[in-house]
Design a protein around this motif. Structure first.
Motif, PDB file in Angstrom:
ATOM      1  N   VAL A   1      26.248  21.426  38.559  1.00 22.38           N
ATOM      2  CA  VAL A   1      25.198  20.536  39.041  1.00 22.38           C
ATOM      3  C   VAL A   1      24.095  20.539  37.986  1.00 22.38           C
ATOM      4  CG1 VAL A   1      23.497  20.131  40.868  1.00 22.38           C
ATOM      5  CG2 VAL A   1      25.760  21.019  41.455  1.00 22.38           C
ATOM      6  N   ASP A   2      23.679  19.360  37.562  1.00 22.37           N
ATOM      7  CA  ASP A   2      22.669  19.221  36.514  1.00 22.37           C
ATOM      8  C   ASP A   2      21.296  19.011  37.136  1.00 22.37           C
ATOM      9  OD1 ASP A   2      21.127  18.642  34.290  1.00 22.37           O
ATOM     10  OD2 ASP A   2      22.170  16.768  33.810  1.00 22.37           O
ATOM     11  N   LEU A   3      20.485  20.059  37.142  1.00 23.83           N
ATOM     12  CA  LEU A   3      19.113  19.941  37.620  1.00 23.83           C
ATOM     13  C   LEU A   3      18.205  19.550  36.460  1.00 23.83           C
ATOM     14  CD1 LEU A   3      18.473  22.990  39.996  1.00 23.83           C
ATOM     15  CD2 LEU A   3      19.344  20.725  40.535  1.00 23.83           C
ATOM     16  N   ASP A   4      17.180  18.785  36.783  1.00 24.31           N
ATOM     17  CA  ASP A   4      16.189  18.378  35.793  1.00 24.31           C
ATOM     18  C   ASP A   4      14.804  18.747  36.296  1.00 24.31           C
ATOM     19  OD1 ASP A   4      17.972  17.197  33.939  1.00 24.31           O
ATOM     20  OD2 ASP A   4      18.096  15.405  35.192  1.00 24.31           O
ATOM     21  N   ALA A   5      14.103  19.537  35.507  1.00 24.70           N
ATOM     22  CA  ALA A   5      12.716  19.880  35.810  1.00 24.70           C
ATOM     23  C   ALA A   5      11.817  18.793  35.239  1.00 24.70           C
ATOM     24  CB  ALA A   5      12.351  21.225  35.202  1.00 24.70           C
ATOM     25  N   SER A   6      10.787  18.457  35.955  1.00 22.29           N
ATOM     26  CA  SER A   6       9.797  17.503  35.461  1.00 22.29           C
ATOM     27  C   SER A   6       8.424  17.925  35.959  1.00 22.29           C
ATOM     28  CB  SER A   6      10.135  16.078  35.899  1.00 22.29           C
ATOM     29  OG  SER A   6      10.267  15.996  37.298  1.00 22.29           O
ATOM     30  N   VAL A   7       7.409  17.480  35.228  1.00 28.03           N
ATOM     31  CA  VAL A   7       6.034  17.831  35.553  1.00 28.03           C
ATOM     32  C   VAL A   7       5.204  16.556  35.567  1.00 28.03           C
ATOM     33  CG1 VAL A   7       3.983  19.072  34.762  1.00 28.03           C
ATOM     34  CG2 VAL A   7       6.226  20.117  34.518  1.00 28.03           C
ATOM     35  N   PHE A   8       4.399  16.422  36.590  1.00 31.34           N
ATOM     36  CA  PHE A   8       3.462  15.323  36.696  1.00 31.34           C
ATOM     37  C   PHE A   8       2.060  15.914  36.636  1.00 31.34           C
ATOM     38  CE2 PHE A   8       7.333  14.032  38.787  1.00 31.34           C
ATOM     39  CZ  PHE A   8       7.493  12.700  38.443  1.00 31.34           C
ATOM     40  N   ILE A   9       1.286  15.532  35.633  1.00 29.47           N
ATOM     41  CA  ILE A   9      -0.093  16.010  35.513  1.00 29.47           C
ATOM     42  C   ILE A   9      -0.984  14.952  36.143  1.00 29.47           C
ATOM     43  CG2 ILE A   9      -1.914  16.768  33.951  1.00 29.47           C
ATOM     44  CD1 ILE A   9       0.330  17.586  31.988  1.00 29.47           C
ATOM     45  N   LEU A  10      -1.626  15.339  37.238  1.00 27.76           N
ATOM     46  CA  LEU A  10      -2.324  14.393  38.100  1.00 27.76           C
ATOM     47  C   LEU A  10      -3.833  14.560  38.038  1.00 27.76           C
ATOM     48  CD1 LEU A  10      -0.038  14.926  41.237  1.00 27.76           C
ATOM     49  CD2 LEU A  10       0.298  13.304  39.346  1.00 27.76           C
ATOM     50  N   GLY A  11      -4.521  13.467  38.327  1.00 26.75           N
ATOM     51  CA  GLY A  11      -5.963  13.488  38.448  1.00 26.75           C
ATOM     52  C   GLY A  11      -6.376  13.651  39.906  1.00 26.75           C
ATOM     53  N   ALA A  12      -7.668  13.527  40.160  1.00 28.71           N
ATOM     54  CA  ALA A  12      -8.211  13.726  41.505  1.00 28.71           C
ATOM     55  C   ALA A  12      -7.649  12.730  42.520  1.00 28.71           C
ATOM     56  CB  ALA A  12      -9.735  13.630  41.465  1.00 28.71           C
ATOM     57  N   ASN A  13      -7.172  11.579  42.045  1.00 27.58           N
ATOM     58  CA  ASN A  13      -6.610  10.569  42.947  1.00 27.58           C
ATOM     59  C   ASN A  13      -5.143  10.834  43.290  1.00 27.58           C
ATOM     60  OD1 ASN A  13      -5.404   9.954  40.512  1.00 27.58           O
ATOM     61  ND2 ASN A  13      -6.035   7.810  40.482  1.00 27.58           N
TER      62      ASN A  13
ATOM     63  N   LEU B   1      -3.397  26.312  30.396  1.00 26.97           N
ATOM     64  CA  LEU B   1      -4.383  25.755  31.318  1.00 26.97           C
ATOM     65  C   LEU B   1      -5.737  25.518  30.657  1.00 26.97           C
ATOM     66  CD1 LEU B   1      -3.478  27.813  34.518  1.00 26.97           C
ATOM     67  CD2 LEU B   1      -2.689  25.531  33.856  1.00 26.97           C
ATOM     68  N   ASP B   2      -6.036  26.251  29.594  1.00 31.87           N
ATOM     69  CA  ASP B   2      -7.297  26.033  28.871  1.00 31.87           C
ATOM     70  C   ASP B   2      -7.320  24.701  28.141  1.00 31.87           C
ATOM     71  OD1 ASP B   2      -8.505  28.371  29.647  1.00 31.87           O
ATOM     72  OD2 ASP B   2      -7.999  29.465  27.820  1.00 31.87           O
ATOM     73  N   ASN B   3      -6.145  24.203  27.747  1.00 34.91           N
ATOM     74  CA  ASN B   3      -6.068  22.990  26.945  1.00 34.91           C
ATOM     75  C   ASN B   3      -5.773  21.732  27.742  1.00 34.91           C
ATOM     76  OD1 ASN B   3      -6.515  24.600  24.744  1.00 34.91           O
ATOM     77  ND2 ASN B   3      -4.398  24.605  24.048  1.00 34.91           N
ATOM     78  N   ILE B   4      -5.588  21.870  29.033  1.00 31.94           N
ATOM     79  CA  ILE B   4      -5.217  20.715  29.837  1.00 31.94           C
ATOM     80  C   ILE B   4      -6.374  19.723  29.906  1.00 31.94           C
ATOM     81  CG2 ILE B   4      -5.897  21.565  32.118  1.00 31.94           C
ATOM     82  CD1 ILE B   4      -2.996  20.548  32.961  1.00 31.94           C
ATOM     83  N   HIS B   5      -6.031  18.466  29.995  1.00 37.55           N
ATOM     84  CA  HIS B   5      -7.030  17.387  30.039  1.00 37.55           C
ATOM     85  C   HIS B   5      -8.091  17.711  31.099  1.00 37.55           C
ATOM     86  CE1 HIS B   5      -8.748  13.411  30.590  1.00 37.55           C
ATOM     87  NE2 HIS B   5      -8.156  13.040  29.456  1.00 37.55           N
ATOM     88  N   PRO B   6      -9.371  17.497  30.799  1.00 38.49           N
ATOM     89  CA  PRO B   6     -10.425  17.861  31.757  1.00 38.49           C
ATOM     90  C   PRO B   6     -10.351  17.097  33.082  1.00 38.49           C
ATOM     91  CG  PRO B   6     -11.349  16.765  29.824  1.00 38.49           C
ATOM     92  CD  PRO B   6      -9.910  17.002  29.548  1.00 38.49           C
ATOM     93  N   ASN B   7      -9.708  15.933  33.104  1.00 35.44           N
ATOM     94  CA  ASN B   7      -9.581  15.175  34.357  1.00 35.44           C
ATOM     95  C   ASN B   7      -8.383  15.606  35.197  1.00 35.44           C
ATOM     96  OD1 ASN B   7     -11.842  13.675  33.702  1.00 35.44           O
ATOM     97  ND2 ASN B   7     -10.669  12.016  32.794  1.00 35.44           N
ATOM     98  N   ALA B   8      -7.574  16.517  34.677  1.00 35.63           N
ATOM     99  CA  ALA B   8      -6.404  16.987  35.422  1.00 35.63           C
ATOM    100  C   ALA B   8      -6.839  17.942  36.526  1.00 35.63           C
ATOM    101  CB  ALA B   8      -5.418  17.680  34.489  1.00 35.63           C
ATOM    102  N   THR B   9      -6.320  17.701  37.723  1.00 34.69           N
ATOM    103  CA  THR B   9      -6.622  18.576  38.855  1.00 34.69           C
ATOM    104  C   THR B   9      -5.368  19.205  39.444  1.00 34.69           C
ATOM    105  OG1 THR B   9      -6.508  16.745  40.424  1.00 34.69           O
ATOM    106  CG2 THR B   9      -8.690  17.263  39.488  1.00 34.69           C
ATOM    107  N   GLU B  10      -4.194  18.740  38.972  1.00 38.65           N
ATOM    108  CA  GLU B  10      -2.955  19.252  39.548  1.00 38.65           C
ATOM    109  C   GLU B  10      -1.800  19.103  38.562  1.00 38.65           C
ATOM    110  OE1 GLU B  10      -0.082  18.365  43.395  1.00 38.65           O
ATOM    111  OE2 GLU B  10      -2.111  17.577  43.381  1.00 38.65           O
ATOM    112  N   ILE B  11      -0.955  20.122  38.555  1.00 38.13           N
ATOM    113  CA  ILE B  11       0.304  20.086  37.820  1.00 38.13           C
ATOM    114  C   ILE B  11       1.384  20.176  38.887  1.00 38.13           C
ATOM    115  CG2 ILE B  11       1.752  21.259  36.136  1.00 38.13           C
ATOM    116  CD1 ILE B  11      -0.883  22.514  35.022  1.00 38.13           C
ATOM    117  N   CYS B  12       2.114  19.085  39.059  1.00 41.35           N
ATOM    118  CA  CYS B  12       3.142  19.019  40.089  1.00 41.35           C
ATOM    119  C   CYS B  12       4.501  19.260  39.430  1.00 41.35           C
ATOM    120  CB  CYS B  12       3.095  17.651  40.759  1.00 41.35           C
ATOM    121  SG  CYS B  12       4.184  17.521  42.165  1.00 41.35           S
ATOM    122  N   ILE B  13       5.194  20.306  39.856  1.00 38.46           N
ATOM    123  CA  ILE B  13       6.474  20.698  39.272  1.00 38.46           C
ATOM    124  C   ILE B  13       7.593  20.234  40.205  1.00 38.46           C
ATOM    125  CG2 ILE B  13       7.873  22.623  38.449  1.00 38.46           C
ATOM    126  CD1 ILE B  13       5.030  24.131  38.350  1.00 38.46           C
ATOM    127  N   CYS B  14       8.443  19.383  39.676  1.00 38.02           N
ATOM    128  CA  CYS B  14       9.517  18.797  40.479  1.00 38.02           C
ATOM    129  C   CYS B  14      10.875  19.133  39.891  1.00 38.02           C
ATOM    130  CB  CYS B  14       9.351  17.280  40.535  1.00 38.02           C
ATOM    131  SG  CYS B  14       7.783  16.765  41.259  1.00 38.02           S
TER     132      CYS B  14
END
Length: 185
Positions: free
Chosen positions: A36-48, A92-105
């Motif tokens: 089974v081929d799993l794929d990890a992905s990350v969504f870097i989200l803002g406050a919205n 986490l120190d270098n993440i965009h200042p508008n980022a409020t969430e890292i969603c791991i899927c």
């Protein structure tokens, strides 16, 4: 010593270790009968709750955030490694200042076409390692409640003030990667 979380559990990453800024997010799995081929992905989200921009969707075809804060190290199609099968590095120190969430899927590649589900896996997990000390901080095992599903919001790392929190989310569905993209765009 790592904290083993259950679904719905959380941990304050900023207080759990001193200067926990550089993370290795490891995902691993074994298949029970057929590959089974799993794929990890990350969504870097803002406050919205939406992607900062398309470039902040990190996956096998876009391995690095434009600010360099999050990097996917590549696609493992078999889950055959003895350790982490897919790895995401985050500073986490270098993440965009508008980022409020890292969603791991995690999604199963061509799940509908191949009729694959998470029920075909065993020993699926996500863990966070402090890159400075190499110590495992969090370990979260995928439980058996997602047997019929093929995509999963596995975990979320959320910012509150100047602190980052890890949440063992585990929200599954029978949709594929595109449905997750649609949810966060």
């Amino acid at each position: 010593m790592a904290i083993n979380l259950k679904k719905g559990g959380s941990i304050n990453l900023s207080k759990s270790m001193t200067k926990l800024n550089k993370l290795m997010i490891g995902l691993g799995w074994e298949y029970a009968s057929i590959p089974v081929d799993l794929d990890a992905s990350v969504f870097i989200l803002g406050a919205n709750g939406k992607l900062l921009s398309d470039e902040y969707f990190i996956f096998y075809n876009n391995l690095k955030a434009p600010d360099g804060s999050v990097q996917h190290t590549g696609d493992n199609r078999t889950g055959s490694d003895n350790d982490d099968d897919e790895v995401i590095l985050a500073n986490l120190d270098n993440i965009h200042p508008n980022a409020t969430e890292i969603c791991i899927c995690v999604t199963i590649h061509q799940a509908l076409l191949r009729n694959h589900t998470f029920g075909m896996l065993r020993d699926a997990y996500i863990r966070i390692v402090d890159m400075d000390t190499k110590a495992e901080v969090v370990n979260y095992d995928l439980d058996s409640s997602h047997n019929a599903e093929n995509s999963l919001v596995f975990a979320r790392i959320k910012k509150s003030g100047n602190e980052w929190y890890f949440y063992a989310d585990s929200q599954g569905s029978t949709s594929e990667l595109q449905a997750l993209v649609d949810m966060f765009v």
